[in-house]
Design an enzyme around this catalytic site. Structure first.
Site, PDB file in Angstrom:
ATOM      1  N   ARG A 173      25.688  49.863  65.119  1.00  0.00           N
ATOM      2  CA  ARG A 173      24.799  49.095  64.248  1.00  0.00           C
ATOM      3  C   ARG A 173      23.412  49.704  64.107  1.00  0.00           C
ATOM      4  NH1 ARG A 173      29.204  48.345  63.625  1.00  0.00           N
ATOM      5  NH2 ARG A 173      30.391  46.409  63.738  1.00  0.00           N
ATOM      6  N   SER A 223      28.062  37.977  60.998  1.00  0.00           N
ATOM      7  CA  SER A 223      27.954  37.927  62.449  1.00  0.00           C
ATOM      8  C   SER A 223      26.493  38.139  62.848  1.00  0.00           C
ATOM      9  CB  SER A 223      28.840  39.015  63.065  1.00  0.00           C
ATOM     10  OG  SER A 223      28.768  38.983  64.466  1.00  0.00           O
ATOM     11  N   GLU A 293      22.144  41.233  65.408  1.00  0.00           N
ATOM     12  CA  GLU A 293      22.636  42.299  64.544  1.00  0.00           C
ATOM     13  C   GLU A 293      21.939  42.210  63.196  1.00  0.00           C
ATOM     14  OE1 GLU A 293      26.890  42.873  62.396  1.00  0.00           O
ATOM     15  OE2 GLU A 293      26.921  43.013  64.571  1.00  0.00           O
TER      16      GLU A 293
END
Length: 306
Positions: A173, A223, A293
């Protein structure tokens, strides 16, 4: 000449909006206004806007679909560059070359049409190619770094560069794009020939898993948290009994604890407050730090003194 007048020498007036509500451009339906919302149609326009912003010391940021982004209620100062009109996808041998504003889902569908395998994992990722490279987007065991070979980027000052996969420094990420403030213009993906039906079977299976497990009926940023080493964020949140927890119009999803959904006209402040509450609860119970995230940007609304 004012900054706006200079900007209008680069981008036609119908593609420059002042005080644009960013809630209309994010998956969460959250966010205050942008001073200037600009939609370039060519790489040259992007480059010229960056050069102007650098010269005039005006801040800027890139916005794709806003699928992994929370904009605070006070909005963003300076320029928001929306690259969604840069969306061409073309084939060169076993490679697909996609512009930054193309939906990564559309690139995966084009790969299916071309009978090229490797992007099946991206068939449900709701972001752009630029966003996928920026955060090394991934799902179901696949990541952008598995298939990308290079990207054409701009420096914050407007310098054009081509970076190889190794130079992109893609990790979980994150990437050099996010670390150095680079702007993706296009990416090249190296794929493998495979029959249409074999590719479609995988994509159909992943689509079913996504639609059956994720709360796609509500606005969200996807998410919220990165996966902690050795754990699943959603399971930790669920084990804290946080599913259904609400702050204002924001709620920890009853369908998937790793999602926070905007179920009733939530503000960004409420949404972020719920993220912080989840982090604090998980840390207290399990001594585990949940790292977002999602990217949180922008300014809070100023509160006037009484």
């Amino acid at each position: 000449m004012s900054f706006l007048d200079q900007l209008l020498t680069i981008i036609p007036a119908d593609r420059v909006n002042q005080d644009e509500p960013l809630s209309a451009h994010t998956y969460t339906k959250l966010g205050g206004k942008a001073d200037y919302f600009v939609a370039p149609h060519t790489y040259e326009e992007v480059q010229a806007v960056l050069e102007l912003a650098h010269r005039e010391h005006v801040p800027f940021m890139i916005l794709g679909f806003g699928s992994n982004l929370i904009v605070r209620d006070g909005g963003l100062r300076g320029i928001v560059l929306n690259l969604n009109e840069l969306k061409t996808i073309r084939r060169d041998g076993n490679q697909l070359i996609a512009q930054a504003g193309a939906a990564i889902i559309d690139v995966s569908r084009q790969a299916l049409t071309e009978e090229l395998s490797g992007l099946e994992f991206a068939c449900g990722i709701p972001g752009t190619v630029g966003g996928a490279v920026y955060m090394n987007a991934g799902a179901y065991g696949g990541e952008t770094k598995d298939v990308i070979t290079s990207a054409v980027v701009l420096s914050p000052e407007g310098k054009l560069m081509t970076l190889t996969k190794d130079e992109l420094d893609l990790d979980y990420r994150t990437s050099r794009i996010s670390k150095d403030g680079l702007i993706v213009l296009e990416a090249t993906f190296e794929l493998e020939p495979l029959g249409y039906e074999a590719i479609k079977e995988v994509m159909d299976d992943l689509t079913y898993k996504r639609e059956s497990k994720q709360p796609l009926e509500y606005p969200s940023c996807g998410s919220v948290f990165k996966r902690p080493p050795g754990y699943f964020a959603g399971k930790l949140i669920q084990d804290c009994g946080l599913q259904g927890k609400r702050i204002g119009g924001a709620e920890v999803s009853l369908k998937h604890a790793g999602f926070i959904v905007n179920i009733d006209a939530a503000t960004a402040t409420e949404y972020i407050s719920l993220i912080r509450h989840v982090q604090a609860t998980v840390k207290e119970k399990f001594k585990i730090e949940l790292e977002p995230e999602v990217k949180i940007i922008g300014e809070d609304i100023a509160v006037e003194n009484a």
